[in-house]
Design an enzyme around this catalytic site. Structure first.
Site, PDB file in Angstrom:
ATOM      1  N   CYS A   1      32.131  70.249 -35.263  1.00  0.00           N
ATOM      2  CA  CYS A   1      33.060  71.047 -34.457  1.00  0.00           C
ATOM      3  C   CYS A   1      34.524  70.649 -34.655  1.00  0.00           C
ATOM      4  CB  CYS A   1      32.700  70.961 -32.975  1.00  0.00           C
ATOM      5  SG  CYS A   1      33.140  69.379 -32.253  1.00  0.00           S
TER       6      CYS A   1
ATOM      7  N   GLU B   1      -5.917  33.334 -41.524  1.00  0.00           N
ATOM      8  CA  GLU B   1      -5.478  34.124 -40.365  1.00  0.00           C
ATOM      9  C   GLU B   1      -4.522  35.218 -40.822  1.00  0.00           C
ATOM     10  OE1 GLU B   1      -3.527  31.407 -37.710  1.00  0.00           O
ATOM     11  OE2 GLU B   1      -5.282  30.095 -37.569  1.00  0.00           O
TER      12      GLU B   1
ATOM     13  N   CYS C   1      31.084  62.298 -30.989  1.00  0.00           N
ATOM     14  CA  CYS C   1      31.908  63.496 -31.020  1.00  0.00           C
ATOM     15  C   CYS C   1      32.444  63.737 -29.612  1.00  0.00           C
ATOM     16  CB  CYS C   1      31.053  64.677 -31.470  1.00  0.00           C
ATOM     17  SG  CYS C   1      31.747  66.264 -31.012  1.00  0.00           S
TER      18      CYS C   1
ATOM     19  N   GLU D   1       1.484  41.296   4.699  1.00  0.00           N
ATOM     20  CA  GLU D   1       0.777  40.122   4.198  1.00  0.00           C
ATOM     21  C   GLU D   1       1.800  39.089   3.688  1.00  0.00           C
ATOM     22  OE1 GLU D   1      -2.187  39.286   4.419  1.00  0.00           O
ATOM     23  OE2 GLU D   1      -2.562  37.797   2.848  1.00  0.00           O
TER      24      GLU D   1
ATOM     25  N   LYS E   1      -1.171  37.201 -40.800  1.00  0.00           N
ATOM     26  CA  LYS E   1       0.172  36.787 -40.395  1.00  0.00           C
ATOM     27  C   LYS E   1       0.816  37.936 -39.629  1.00  0.00           C
ATOM     28  CE  LYS E   1       4.360  34.639 -42.174  1.00  0.00           C
ATOM     29  NZ  LYS E   1       5.327  35.511 -41.529  1.00  0.00           N
TER      30      LYS E   1
END
Ligand code: IVH
Length: 672
Positions: A414, A117, A429, A39, A119
């Site tokens: 570690c 309104e 690490c 198309e 906010k």
């Protein structure tokens, strides 16, 4: 067609160019084409032949001359037609009283009322419509000039590309619609869960998340973030469509925008009642609000009052108090995550914030920790950002003598040295899977529900198996020596048998889950699903080069490079080989989801949805084999109605069509 009139020819050419640009955009940017390739080709060929027929130079930006949709690289500055003003704040009833008094005094001769309104806590945007079509969307910027974010804004379902006609209202040539882009609480939680899985930093609150999502260079990322929009104002052209704020909101709703519920009040006590009521409703709202805005309703009166500096005299924001408490930091802990990111966390004297006890709060990274001046022993203000995640706002009474923490140069778990990736603040690490913290987190992730789903392999057991040296990588899970668990406390015969069965069962999991389980940086469940869908086999993915990866929807250069380096790593290849040798068999995706309950049905979505944007929902339903249609008829099987669903819902009821709500939709899309 040679006898076709020139004006007619031109207008068809323009129409085709606009259509093709939109299809390019849907195809290249959104990855969500709405027409078939055939198309598309037909439209393109028609345009080519008409351009030839017109025999005029073809502009460079015609779809016959361009390839794909332009991908935004930088945000171009855009001058707003009228500046975007800000609002003055009131933090107390007294300040609101002073505001009302000033207005009463300025308008002694005129009755006047205020509109109230909520906010919304998001970011302001200016939408420029020319002849009803969205042409530019720009952020507020400095009020006069903002940044062009049109591509990203087009992915927001609440924002119409084309304004609807309203009877009796002539659309002005240019109409600037203003409003707030926000992220719902649900979308925010889902995004942060994703960030977590992908080893990325969580967003501190929905507003930051919305802003970050809107400023993505790749509109597909924006689209995945599910932003919402409420219209609350107009710039150029506004006076032509309405005479008051309440009328404007009505018109904006008519044009196809989502608007919030508002009320009208005539005096101070009524304003304060409305404020209290909204504060009560606040926790139940699907999105965050940080106060209430009072606006003089009548535009002619607004115009009489004008503005001071950058705020109008006719409006004020009455802010809600933020819930903040003070406590003491006991210690700064450096936590190692699955991907090796080492994050500072404040361990605090437990304290109640918003009804929840809080004792830990992430400080995100060393820069943030320094900026907030947090150290062991510091008094800090804690807030629950977005009413969910505890956040250290800042330290108070900072002791100049106090020892400010430094980032560790070794992993606290570690001992491996730490490193930074270019352009990142985070430290990592370097121990990889030899770091037991990383290993533990990675194993937890691997066995988790959304991944390989190994029941019975809980956190404690994993920690113990890691400590005992029985789990050194994920492949060890399938080579466990169960006999050695027999004399462990709490590990009965039955438990061990169940565990073994669960491990065995997990060998057959969909490829998408397996990929997700591997914990590749930036590959969360959605990306894993896209990769599985695209490659359908693990070895094809492992061999893919950058170009092949980028061809996958949802995968950009950063994700591609992370996947490449994962498979390049010898250790990872070896672990995968061992997993496969142990019998783990990731299953290729089933191409057709005929088993989905909605497959083959004709479904109409109407109204506004909070957790998902409607267009995205439609695309996802289509992917499940659903026919998502735009209008309700006798052929419709199901209508899914969000909030403020109107005539389509009424029609569905009239025709006796089944109606579902957003929660069911999310279920069907597998969001729960
Ligand atoms: S009116 C001159 N109405 O709050 C009119 N703003 O702190 C200015 N906001 O910049 C805006 N909800 O981003 C207005 N219902 C609302 C609002 C609202 C949220 C935002 C907006 C504004 C900021 C001011």
């Amino acid at each position: 067609m040679s006898d076709r009139q020139q004006p007619e020819l031109r207008s068809r050419i323009e129409e085709l160019r606009a259509q093709l640009r939109e299809h390019n955009y849907r195809y290249y940017i959104l990855d969500a084409p709405v027409i078939s390739d055939a198309e598309y080709d037909r439209l393109l060929r028609e345009l080519e032949s008409l351009e030839a027929e017109l025999a005029e130079p073809v502009p460079d930006d015609s779809p016959t001359r361009t390839v794909g949709a332009p991908v935004s690289q930088v945000f171009t500055p855009r001058l707003h037609g009228e500046p975007l003003l800000s609002l003055a704040n009131a933090f107390s009833a007294d300040e609101v009283e002073a505001f009302v008094q000033r207005i009463d005094e300025a308008l002694p001769d005129r009755a006047h009322s205020f509109i109230i309104e909520p906010k919304v806590d998001g970011l302001a945007i200016n939408l420029r419509y020319e002849a009803g079509r969205l042409v530019v969307a720009a952020t507020r910027g400095d009020g006069a000039t903002g940044e062009d974010v049109t591509d990203n804004v087009r992915t927001i379902g609440d924002i119409p590309w084309q304004l609807k006609q309203i009877d009796g209202i002539e659309l002005p040539a240019v109409l600037e619609v203003r409003g707030e882009i926000y992220m719902s609480r649900a979308a925010f939680a889902a995004l942060n869960a994703r960030q977590d899985v992908e080893g990325a930093q969580p967003f501190a609150n929905p507003r930051n998340a919305a802003a970050g999502s809107l400023r993505q260079l790749d509109a597909r990322v924006s689209a995945s973030r599910r932003l919402g929009f409420f219209a609350y104002g107009a710039g150029l052209g506004g006076r032509a469509v309405a005479a008051s704020q309440s009328q404007l909101l009505e018109r904006l709703a008519g044009f196809g925008f989502a608007v919030q519920q508002t009320s009208i009040a005539g005096d101070l006590p009524a304003l304060l009642v409305a404020y209290d009521a909204l504060q009560q409703q606040r926790p139940e709202l699907k999105y965050e609000i940080d106060g209430v805005v009072y606006k003089l309703d009548d535009f002619s009166l607004q115009d009489r009052l004008g503005a001071v500096a950058r705020s109008p005299r006719w409006a004020i924001a009455h802010k809600f108090p933020a819930e903040e408490v003070t406590t003491t930091v006991k210690e700064i802990i450096w936590q190692v995550g699955r991907t090796g990111v080492i994050t500072p966390v404040a361990d605090m004297q437990p304290v109640a914030v918003g009804g929840v006890m809080v004792s830990r709060a992430t400080l995100h990274n060393i820069d943030e920790l320094k900026r907030k001046q947090v150290y062991a022993g510091a008094r800090v203000i804690v807030r629950r950002a977005g009413d969910v995640i505890p956040e250290v706002v800042r330290a108070v009474d900072v002791d100049a003598q106090a020892l400010m923490p430094e980032a560790p140069d070794q992993c606290p778990v570690c001992g491996a040295s730490v490193f930074r990736l270019e352009g990142e603040v985070a430290i990592r690490c370097g121990g990889g899977l030899s770091c037991s913290a990383q290993l533990t987190e990675r194993l937890r992730h691997f066995v988790s529900r959304g991944a390989m789903d190994i029941e019975g392999m809980g956190d404690k057991l994993i920690a113990r198996l890691v400590d005992e040296g029985l789990l050194r990588d994920i492949a060890d899970l399938y080579e466990l020596d169960y006999a050695s668990l027999h004399d462990w406390p709490g590990m009965g015969e039955k438990k061990i048998a169940n565990l073994q069965a669960a491990v065995e069962q997990s060998k057959q999991r969909p490829l998408a889950r397996f990929l997700h389980a591997l914990g590749i940086r930036h590959v969360g469940s959605a990306t894993a699903a896209a990769l599985a869908d695209h490659f359908a086999a693990l070895d094809l993915l492992a061999q893919a080069d950058e170009a092949a990866l980028i061809a996958v929807p949802d995968v950009g250069p950063e994700v591609a490079s992370s996947i490449l380096s994962f498979f390049r790593e010898a250790h990872n290849r070896e672990v995968i080989a061992r997993l496969l040798a142990a019998g783990v068999t990731p299953e290729p995706p089933q191409r057709q989801q005929h088993d989905h309950p909605l497959a083959g049905k004709t479904v109409v979505l109407t109204g506004s949805f909070t957790a998902i944007n409607r267009r995205m929902a439609q695309e996802q339903l289509r992917a499940l084999g659903v026919r998502a249609s735009g209008s309700v008829s006798a052929q419709t099987d199901l209508v899914i109605a969000g909030e403020k669903a109107g005539s389509k819902l009424t029609k569905a009821r009239e025709l006796g069509i089944e109606v579902a709500d957003e929660a069911q939709l999310l279920d069907w899309l597998g969001w729960h």
